[in-house]
Design an enzyme around this catalytic site. Structure first.
Site, PDB file in Angstrom:
ATOM      1  N   GLU A 127       0.791  -1.235   0.000  1.00 11.14           N
ATOM      2  CA  GLU A 127       0.000   0.000   0.000  1.00 11.14           C
ATOM      3  C   GLU A 127       0.820   1.281   0.000  1.00 11.14           C
ATOM      4  OE1 GLU A 127      -0.639  -1.741   4.252  1.00 11.14           O
ATOM      5  OE2 GLU A 127      -0.342  -2.484   2.227  1.00 11.14           O
ATOM      6  N   ASN A 128       2.145   1.181   0.178  1.00 15.25           N
ATOM      7  CA  ASN A 128       2.955   2.395   0.050  1.00 15.25           C
ATOM      8  C   ASN A 128       3.261   2.715  -1.413  1.00 15.25           C
ATOM      9  OD1 ASN A 128       4.663   0.073   0.041  1.00 15.25           O
ATOM     10  ND2 ASN A 128       6.445   1.373   0.346  1.00 15.25           N
TER      11      ASN A 128
END
Length: 217
Positions: free
Chosen positions: A46-47
């Site tokens: 998710e980064n």
């Protein structure tokens, strides 16, 4: 009984060809090490990473390439990097086929608690709540009991919830279990582990039907 790598290796069998998979912090990150070469899988963080590979060997780490848990990772040919808004757009838009998360507790109806223990420092929520709210297929990777020997598979979670009725399957160091409307259905035993040992380590409702096979890993 399995160690962390054994849990990850068993979960890798749940990954199917063509899947987009999000790996949570902890044991889930090890799953990428055990996916076989005959299937094509895209691991997402998710980064803002799509196309993560196995964990780097010691001495081969690149500090500029990390996952959402700030661990160094590798990337496969064709990997891409993008902002968090795009990454969460993938998650909220239900473009992730399988989400693998760690947990502190899971209840028999599929509730998950994996972000906070009251009174202890919290690094942050991360993407956990978005993942559990958006994913249709969530597998939890965790130890069956905590460090005090207390069950982490409960009738009801005692810790603050991350998501409600969202977990589909759990793989622990002792067993593979499916979350059903009636409780935890025991599917497989870890090598060398008896059904009685699993019963003693499970506080929530445990459903047992017929002979329980040993995991094939």
């Amino acid at each position: 009984m399995l160690d962390k790598n054994g849990i990850a290796k068993r979960i890798a069998k749940e990954v199917q060809n063509g899947y987009y998979v999000n790996l949570g912090i902890g044991i889930p990150t090890l799953v990428a090490n055990f996916v076989t070469n005959d299937i094509n899988v895209e691991f997402q963080s998710e980064n803002g990473v799509l196309g993560m590979g196995p964990f780097p060997f010691e001495g081969e780490e690149d500090a500029d390439i990390i996952n959402a848990g700030k661990q160094t990772i590798t990337t496969l040919p064709g990997a891409s990097f993008f902002d968090s808004a795009t990454s969460f757009g993938m998650i909220r838009g239900k473009h992730i086929d399988l989400t693998i998360l760690g947990a502190m507790e899971v209840s028999e109806n599929g509730d998950i608690a994996n972000w906070k223990i009251p009174g202890k420092m919290v690094k942050g929520m991360g993407g956990a709540m978005d993942l559990v709210a958006s994913a249709d297929n969530i597998i939890v990777a965790m130890m069956h009991t905590n460090r005090a020997g207390e069950s982490k598979l409960l009738n009801r979670c005692s810790l603050p919830l991350t998501g409600v009725s969202c977990v589909k399957k759990i793989v622990t160091n002792l067993a593979v279990l499916e979350v059903t409307k009636n409780g935890f259905l025991l599917l497989e035993r870890a090598p060398g582990v008896s059904v009685e040992e699993i019963k003693k380590a499970t506080k929530g409702t445990l459903l047992i039907s017929g002979d329980i096979p040993e995991m094939d890993i």
